[in-house]
Scaffold this motif. Structure first.
Motif, PDB file in Angstrom:
ATOM      1  N   VAL A 181      21.765  74.249  52.001  1.00 27.90           N
ATOM      2  CA  VAL A 181      22.690  73.214  51.527  1.00 27.90           C
ATOM      3  C   VAL A 181      23.062  73.462  50.067  1.00 27.90           C
ATOM      4  O   VAL A 181      24.240  73.402  49.689  1.00 27.90           O
ATOM      5  CB  VAL A 181      22.057  71.820  51.700  1.00 27.90           C
ATOM      6  CG1 VAL A 181      22.964  70.743  51.108  1.00 27.90           C
ATOM      7  CG2 VAL A 181      21.799  71.536  53.177  1.00 27.90           C
ATOM      8  N   GLN A 182      22.070  73.727  49.247  1.00 21.00           N
ATOM      9  CA  GLN A 182      22.326  73.923  47.815  1.00 21.00           C
ATOM     10  C   GLN A 182      23.205  75.140  47.564  1.00 21.00           C
ATOM     11  O   GLN A 182      24.091  75.117  46.701  1.00 21.00           O
ATOM     12  CB  GLN A 182      20.990  74.041  47.076  1.00 21.00           C
ATOM     13  CG  GLN A 182      20.193  72.752  47.071  1.00 21.00           C
ATOM     14  CD  GLN A 182      18.727  72.958  46.719  1.00 21.00           C
ATOM     15  OE1 GLN A 182      18.270  74.079  46.498  1.00 21.00           O
ATOM     16  NE2 GLN A 182      17.978  71.861  46.677  1.00 21.00           N
ATOM     17  N   LYS A 183      22.985  76.195  48.318  1.00 24.82           N
ATOM     18  CA  LYS A 183      23.787  77.408  48.160  1.00 24.82           C
ATOM     19  C   LYS A 183      25.243  77.151  48.540  1.00 24.82           C
ATOM     20  O   LYS A 183      26.165  77.621  47.856  1.00 24.82           O
ATOM     21  CB  LYS A 183      23.202  78.532  49.019  1.00 24.82           C
ATOM     22  CG  LYS A 183      23.903  79.870  48.848  1.00 24.82           C
ATOM     23  CD  LYS A 183      23.222  80.949  49.684  1.00 24.82           C
ATOM     24  CE  LYS A 183      23.937  82.289  49.535  1.00 24.82           C
ATOM     25  NZ  LYS A 183      23.269  83.346  50.364  1.00 24.82           N
ATOM     26  N   TYR A 209      19.447  62.093  67.508  1.00 23.80           N
ATOM     27  CA  TYR A 209      19.409  63.505  67.159  1.00 23.80           C
ATOM     28  C   TYR A 209      19.135  63.604  65.662  1.00 23.80           C
ATOM     29  O   TYR A 209      19.783  62.932  64.850  1.00 23.80           O
ATOM     30  CB  TYR A 209      20.733  64.189  67.476  1.00 23.80           C
ATOM     31  CG  TYR A 209      20.880  64.611  68.921  1.00 23.80           C
ATOM     32  CD1 TYR A 209      20.161  65.687  69.427  1.00 23.80           C
ATOM     33  CD2 TYR A 209      21.745  63.935  69.778  1.00 23.80           C
ATOM     34  CE1 TYR A 209      20.290  66.080  70.751  1.00 23.80           C
ATOM     35  CE2 TYR A 209      21.880  64.314  71.107  1.00 23.80           C
ATOM     36  CZ  TYR A 209      21.152  65.393  71.582  1.00 23.80           C
ATOM     37  OH  TYR A 209      21.279  65.773  72.902  1.00 23.80           O
ATOM     38  N   ALA A 210      18.156  64.422  65.323  1.00 24.25           N
ATOM     39  CA  ALA A 210      17.897  64.735  63.921  1.00 24.25           C
ATOM     40  C   ALA A 210      18.432  66.134  63.646  1.00 24.25           C
ATOM     41  O   ALA A 210      18.195  67.060  64.419  1.00 24.25           O
ATOM     42  CB  ALA A 210      16.403  64.680  63.635  1.00 24.25           C
ATOM     43  N   VAL A 211      19.179  66.271  62.569  1.00 21.08           N
ATOM     44  CA  VAL A 211      19.726  67.560  62.163  1.00 21.08           C
ATOM     45  C   VAL A 211      19.052  67.944  60.855  1.00 21.08           C
ATOM     46  O   VAL A 211      19.135  67.227  59.866  1.00 21.08           O
ATOM     47  CB  VAL A 211      21.254  67.491  61.986  1.00 21.08           C
ATOM     48  CG1 VAL A 211      21.813  68.872  61.660  1.00 21.08           C
ATOM     49  CG2 VAL A 211      21.917  66.932  63.233  1.00 21.08           C
ATOM     50  N   ALA A 212      18.363  69.075  60.873  1.00 13.14           N
ATOM     51  CA  ALA A 212      17.598  69.511  59.699  1.00 13.14           C
ATOM     52  C   ALA A 212      18.040  70.910  59.293  1.00 13.14           C
ATOM     53  O   ALA A 212      18.184  71.801  60.139  1.00 13.14           O
ATOM     54  CB  ALA A 212      16.100  69.502  59.999  1.00 13.14           C
ATOM     55  N   THR A 213      18.232  71.073  58.006  1.00 12.38           N
ATOM     56  CA  THR A 213      18.598  72.388  57.470  1.00 12.38           C
ATOM     57  C   THR A 213      17.837  72.610  56.171  1.00 12.38           C
ATOM     58  O   THR A 213      17.539  71.644  55.447  1.00 12.38           O
ATOM     59  CB  THR A 213      20.122  72.478  57.233  1.00 12.38           C
ATOM     60  OG1 THR A 213      20.487  73.812  56.897  1.00 12.38           O
ATOM     61  CG2 THR A 213      20.566  71.546  56.130  1.00 12.38           C
ATOM     62  N   PRO A 214      17.453  73.838  55.870  1.00 12.46           N
ATOM     63  CA  PRO A 214      16.711  74.075  54.631  1.00 12.46           C
ATOM     64  C   PRO A 214      17.522  73.652  53.402  1.00 12.46           C
ATOM     65  O   PRO A 214      18.735  73.872  53.337  1.00 12.46           O
ATOM     66  CB  PRO A 214      16.479  75.590  54.639  1.00 12.46           C
ATOM     67  CG  PRO A 214      16.559  75.977  56.076  1.00 12.46           C
ATOM     68  CD  PRO A 214      17.584  75.070  56.677  1.00 12.46           C
ATOM     69  N   ASN A 215      16.843  73.050  52.435  1.00 12.73           N
ATOM     70  CA  ASN A 215      17.517  72.645  51.200  1.00 12.73           C
ATOM     71  C   ASN A 215      18.263  73.812  50.568  1.00 12.73           C
ATOM     72  O   ASN A 215      19.351  73.646  50.011  1.00 12.73           O
ATOM     73  CB  ASN A 215      16.489  72.100  50.199  1.00 12.73           C
ATOM     74  CG  ASN A 215      15.881  70.795  50.651  1.00 12.73           C
ATOM     75  OD1 ASN A 215      16.494  70.038  51.410  1.00 12.73           O
ATOM     76  ND2 ASN A 215      14.668  70.521  50.210  1.00 12.73           N
ATOM     77  N   GLU A 216      17.671  74.986  50.670  1.00  8.75           N
ATOM     78  CA  GLU A 216      18.276  76.169  50.057  1.00  8.75           C
ATOM     79  C   GLU A 216      19.661  76.457  50.644  1.00  8.75           C
ATOM     80  O   GLU A 216      20.582  76.847  49.926  1.00  8.75           O
ATOM     81  CB  GLU A 216      17.361  77.379  50.265  1.00  8.75           C
ATOM     82  CG  GLU A 216      17.892  78.666  49.645  1.00  8.75           C
ATOM     83  CD  GLU A 216      16.983  79.848  49.924  1.00  8.75           C
ATOM     84  OE1 GLU A 216      17.309  80.959  49.459  1.00  8.75           O
ATOM     85  OE2 GLU A 216      15.957  79.672  50.615  1.00  8.75           O
TER      86      GLU A 216
END
Length: 308
Positions: free
Chosen positions: A140-142, A131-138
């Protein structure tokens, strides 16, 4: 920084935090011997000044100002994708996964933070899938910036699938996989795990609100039963060496009849996930609280696990 795959044990436990538009919710769990203990769960409103002050003040006021924190993303904040393991050296794995999922993301892969976890066959050292879990960098950074501004120690950014897996592991039966089903305002979530490893996850487009509608209850229950049957059939076909022992139904005060309905529709036993049977609580949580804080309790249950 994500760390949803790297679990770690702390004698002081984890403080799980959910950031919602109008409130911040907390749950703290620590291990007392072999049995986890939930020492507190509460929510604070977010006023016009924003969540930073509410986060900082709420943690300190309850005596958790120095606690190690984990925070939950909501499903809208990330994608979870099943992929075939690439045949590459371990140090090239994440780059290969990024390349494999780049056309499946809703944004450019360069703008994504990606982590992976393996799905293994029983008795097979090699990963059968990932399973790949992807989230926008924005996103995570926020989230990181919020905790930094509040001066609260954030160790892990987690997802509901892993939190639900953590709860399911407390109910496991020897030699059998455990299916678990939970509902929230954003929808349903089915997980199947074995020996603490997540093997299958599937989202259902049926919410706790819809199941609570008496006039349409059976319509949504039928949809749930159909989706669960399909998922169980698919799991049994793909993983003949381990079967599902039972389906655990997470707390759902909105629809107390769902358990009996599914019991009549499914070919596996359906039982309520009675959290006080496996977790000691400092106080007596109401059925509504067991539902509302279910994923936070799960996120705060963390044990040792290898990181890819």
């Amino acid at each position: 920084m994500l760390g949803w795959l790297s679990k770690s044990t702390h004698t002081s436990g984890f403080l799980a935090v959910a950031i919602e538009p109008d409130a911040i919710k907390f749950a703290h769990v620590r291990y007392a011997g072999e049995r986890p203990r939930a020492t507190g769960w509460w929510a604070v409103p977010v006023d016009d000044s924003g969540p930073t002050g509410a986060l900082q003040g709420a943690a300190k006021e309850r005596g958790y100002g120095r606690a190690v924190c984990t925070t939950l993303l909501e499903p809208a904040d990330y994608q979870i994708l099943l992929v075939e393991p690439p045949k590459v050296p371990p140090d090239e794995l994440k780059a290969a996964i990024r390349w494999r999922i780049k056309d499946l993301l809703e944004y450019h892969v360069d703008d994504a933070t990606v982590d992976v976890f393996e799905v293994r066959s029983e008795g097979n050292a090699a990963a059968k899938a990932m399973y790949a879990v992807a989230t926008p960098n924005e996103v995570v950074q926020k989230r990181i910036a919020l905790f930094q501004d509040a001066r609260v120690a954030l160790r892990v950014i987690d997802i509901p699938e892993m939190a639900q897996r953590n709860v399911a592991s407390l109910f496991e039966s020897p030699g059998k996989a455990t299916a678990m089903l939970a509902f929230s305002p954003w929808g349903g979530l089915l997980t199947i795990s074995f020996r603490g490893e997540l093997l299958l996850t599937r989202r259902l487009e049926v919410t706790s609100v819809q199941l609570g509608q008496k006039e349409h209850g059976d319509h949504y229950r039928d949809r749930v039963a159909t989706e669960i049957t399909r998922s169980l059939d698919m799991f049994e076909r793909q993983r003949m060496s381990v079967g599902v022992g039972e389906l655990l139904l997470a707390p759902l005060p909105q629809d107390p009849d769902l358990e009996q309905f599914l019991h009549a529709k499914l070919y596996v036993p359906v039982v309520s996930a009675d959290l006080p049977r496996v977790i000691d609580f400092a106080g007596e949580p109401t059925p509504e609280e067991l539902w509302e804080y279910f994923y936070l309790f799960g996120a705060a249950l963390r044990v040792e696990e290898k990181t890819l």
